[in-house]
Motif scaffolding. Structure first.
Motif, PDB file in Angstrom:
ATOM      1  N   GLY A   1       1.499  51.621 -47.527  1.00 14.97           N
ATOM      2  CA  GLY A   1       1.409  52.558 -46.414  1.00 14.97           C
ATOM      3  C   GLY A   1       1.087  51.862 -45.104  1.00 14.97           C
ATOM      4  O   GLY A   1       0.395  50.832 -45.072  1.00 14.97           O
ATOM      5  N   THR A   2       1.575  52.428 -44.029  1.00 16.70           N
ATOM      6  CA  THR A   2       1.278  51.881 -42.699  1.00 16.70           C
ATOM      7  C   THR A   2      -0.192  52.064 -42.329  1.00 16.70           C
ATOM      8  O   THR A   2      -0.642  51.482 -41.346  1.00 16.70           O
ATOM      9  CB  THR A   2       2.170  52.531 -41.622  1.00 16.70           C
ATOM     10  OG1 THR A   2       2.032  53.948 -41.692  1.00 16.70           O
ATOM     11  CG2 THR A   2       3.622  52.130 -41.797  1.00 16.70           C
TER      12      THR A   2
ATOM     13  N   TYR B   1      11.016  54.418 -40.751  1.00 20.84           N
ATOM     14  CA  TYR B   1       9.623  54.821 -40.968  1.00 20.84           C
ATOM     15  C   TYR B   1       8.659  53.655 -41.145  1.00 20.84           C
ATOM     16  O   TYR B   1       7.539  53.851 -41.599  1.00 20.84           O
ATOM     17  CB  TYR B   1       9.539  55.735 -42.187  1.00 20.84           C
ATOM     18  CG  TYR B   1      10.375  56.976 -42.028  1.00 20.84           C
ATOM     19  CD1 TYR B   1      10.014  57.977 -41.141  1.00 20.84           C
ATOM     20  CD2 TYR B   1      11.557  57.126 -42.739  1.00 20.84           C
ATOM     21  CE1 TYR B   1      10.792  59.104 -40.973  1.00 20.84           C
ATOM     22  CE2 TYR B   1      12.339  58.255 -42.586  1.00 20.84           C
ATOM     23  CZ  TYR B   1      11.952  59.238 -41.703  1.00 20.84           C
ATOM     24  OH  TYR B   1      12.726  60.357 -41.539  1.00 20.84           O
TER      25      TYR B   1
ATOM     26  N   ASP C   1       5.526  51.384 -44.972  1.00 16.33           N
ATOM     27  CA  ASP C   1       6.205  52.667 -44.829  1.00 16.33           C
ATOM     28  C   ASP C   1       5.177  53.759 -44.568  1.00 16.33           C
ATOM     29  O   ASP C   1       4.127  53.782 -45.217  1.00 16.33           O
ATOM     30  CB  ASP C   1       6.976  52.964 -46.117  1.00 16.33           C
ATOM     31  CG  ASP C   1       7.832  54.195 -46.010  1.00 16.33           C
ATOM     32  OD1 ASP C   1       7.286  55.292 -46.268  1.00 16.33           O
ATOM     33  OD2 ASP C   1       9.019  54.082 -45.674  1.00 16.33           O
ATOM     34  N   CYS C   2       5.493  54.659 -43.661  1.00 11.90           N
ATOM     35  CA  CYS C   2       4.524  55.706 -43.307  1.00 11.90           C
ATOM     36  C   CYS C   2       4.174  56.596 -44.493  1.00 11.90           C
ATOM     37  O   CYS C   2       3.083  57.177 -44.531  1.00 11.90           O
ATOM     38  CB  CYS C   2       5.013  56.524 -42.117  1.00 11.90           C
ATOM     39  SG  CYS C   2       6.459  57.533 -42.451  1.00 11.90           S
ATOM     40  N   ASP C   3       5.037  56.691 -45.488  1.00 14.00           N
ATOM     41  CA  ASP C   3       4.753  57.490 -46.679  1.00 14.00           C
ATOM     42  C   ASP C   3       4.366  56.630 -47.877  1.00 14.00           C
ATOM     43  O   ASP C   3       4.229  57.143 -48.986  1.00 14.00           O
ATOM     44  CB  ASP C   3       5.984  58.323 -47.062  1.00 14.00           C
ATOM     45  CG  ASP C   3       6.305  59.381 -46.033  1.00 14.00           C
ATOM     46  OD1 ASP C   3       5.355  59.945 -45.448  1.00 14.00           O
ATOM     47  OD2 ASP C   3       7.492  59.644 -45.800  1.00 14.00           O
ATOM     48  N   GLY C   4       4.188  55.333 -47.645  1.00 16.44           N
ATOM     49  CA  GLY C   4       3.857  54.429 -48.738  1.00 16.44           C
ATOM     50  C   GLY C   4       2.431  54.613 -49.225  1.00 16.44           C
ATOM     51  O   GLY C   4       1.585  55.195 -48.539  1.00 16.44           O
ATOM     52  N   PRO C   5       2.158  54.104 -50.416  1.00 13.90           N
ATOM     53  CA  PRO C   5       0.822  54.244 -50.995  1.00 13.90           C
ATOM     54  C   PRO C   5      -0.187  53.287 -50.347  1.00 13.90           C
ATOM     55  O   PRO C   5       0.184  52.247 -49.806  1.00 13.90           O
ATOM     56  CB  PRO C   5       1.041  53.877 -52.463  1.00 13.90           C
ATOM     57  CG  PRO C   5       2.181  52.911 -52.428  1.00 13.90           C
ATOM     58  CD  PRO C   5       3.070  53.381 -51.308  1.00 13.90           C
ATOM     59  N   ASN C   6      -1.425  53.671 -50.432  1.00 10.90           N
ATOM     60  CA  ASN C   6      -2.506  52.802 -49.977  1.00 10.90           C
ATOM     61  C   ASN C   6      -3.032  52.009 -51.158  1.00 10.90           C
ATOM     62  O   ASN C   6      -3.092  52.504 -52.284  1.00 10.90           O
ATOM     63  CB  ASN C   6      -3.631  53.613 -49.343  1.00 10.90           C
ATOM     64  CG  ASN C   6      -3.210  54.230 -48.029  1.00 10.90           C
ATOM     65  OD1 ASN C   6      -2.268  53.777 -47.397  1.00 10.90           O
ATOM     66  ND2 ASN C   6      -3.892  55.265 -47.619  1.00 10.90           N
TER      67      ASN C   6
ATOM     68  N   THR D   1      -7.931  50.160 -44.537  1.00 14.02           N
ATOM     69  CA  THR D   1      -7.049  51.162 -43.905  1.00 14.02           C
ATOM     70  C   THR D   1      -7.587  51.474 -42.519  1.00 14.02           C
ATOM     71  O   THR D   1      -8.770  51.283 -42.234  1.00 14.02           O
ATOM     72  CB  THR D   1      -6.949  52.451 -44.735  1.00 14.02           C
ATOM     73  OG1 THR D   1      -8.250  52.990 -44.914  1.00 14.02           O
ATOM     74  CG2 THR D   1      -6.291  52.197 -46.088  1.00 14.02           C
TER      75      THR D   1
ATOM     76  N   TRP E   1      -4.660  56.402 -37.711  1.00 19.23           N
ATOM     77  CA  TRP E   1      -3.500  56.410 -36.801  1.00 19.23           C
ATOM     78  C   TRP E   1      -3.667  57.538 -35.855  1.00 19.23           C
ATOM     79  O   TRP E   1      -3.652  58.567 -35.813  1.00 19.23           O
ATOM     80  CB  TRP E   1      -2.200  56.502 -37.584  1.00 19.23           C
ATOM     81  CG  TRP E   1      -1.730  55.150 -38.016  1.00 19.23           C
ATOM     82  CD1 TRP E   1      -2.313  54.313 -38.906  1.00 19.23           C
ATOM     83  CD2 TRP E   1      -0.573  54.454 -37.539  1.00 19.23           C
ATOM     84  NE1 TRP E   1      -1.598  53.161 -39.019  1.00 19.23           N
ATOM     85  CE2 TRP E   1      -0.523  53.219 -38.192  1.00 19.23           C
ATOM     86  CE3 TRP E   1       0.424  54.762 -36.632  1.00 19.23           C
ATOM     87  CZ2 TRP E   1       0.466  52.284 -37.991  1.00 19.23           C
ATOM     88  CZ3 TRP E   1       1.429  53.840 -36.423  1.00 19.23           C
ATOM     89  CH2 TRP E   1       1.424  52.603 -37.094  1.00 19.23           C
TER      90      TRP E   1
END
Length: 96
Positions: free
Chosen positions: A10-11, A42, A82-87, A93, A96
């Motif tokens: 995730g981003t 994304y 990716d903005c929808d990627g996992p953390n 983290t 945003w």
């Protein structure tokens, strides 16, 4: 035929300012990019097989070396932020 692997993250693992910097780098000719950046709609693809210590790391945002190291440790050639990627719990983290 050549194949590769990439790790999706995730981003949230990068700062907003780092996202802007990656966009700026993606607009540069490849020879002028401090880190090769391939933008997506994304997020960004980043190569894991780059030098992330010493003088080479001075242009990289502080969170990038750990992200690339995780990708290398997983046997991946690239990391896709990716903005929808996992953390991933092992990485910090950022809001945003």
């Amino acid at each position: 035929m050549e194949k590769g692997q990439y790790l999706v993250l995730g981003t949230a693992h990068i700062r907003c300012a780092t996202g802007k910097l990656l966009n700026d780098w993606a607009d540069l000719p490849p020879a002028r990019q401090p880190l090769s950046v391939a933008p997506t709609q994304y997020g960004w693809f980043l190569p894991t097989r780059v030098e992330t210590s010493g003088a080479a790391a001075r242009h990289l945002p502080k969170e990038i070396p750990a992200i690339l190291a995780l990708g290398r440790a997983q046997g991946c050639d690239y990391v896709l932020l990716d903005c929808d990627g996992p953390n991933e719990d092992a990485l910090p983290t950022f809001p945003w």
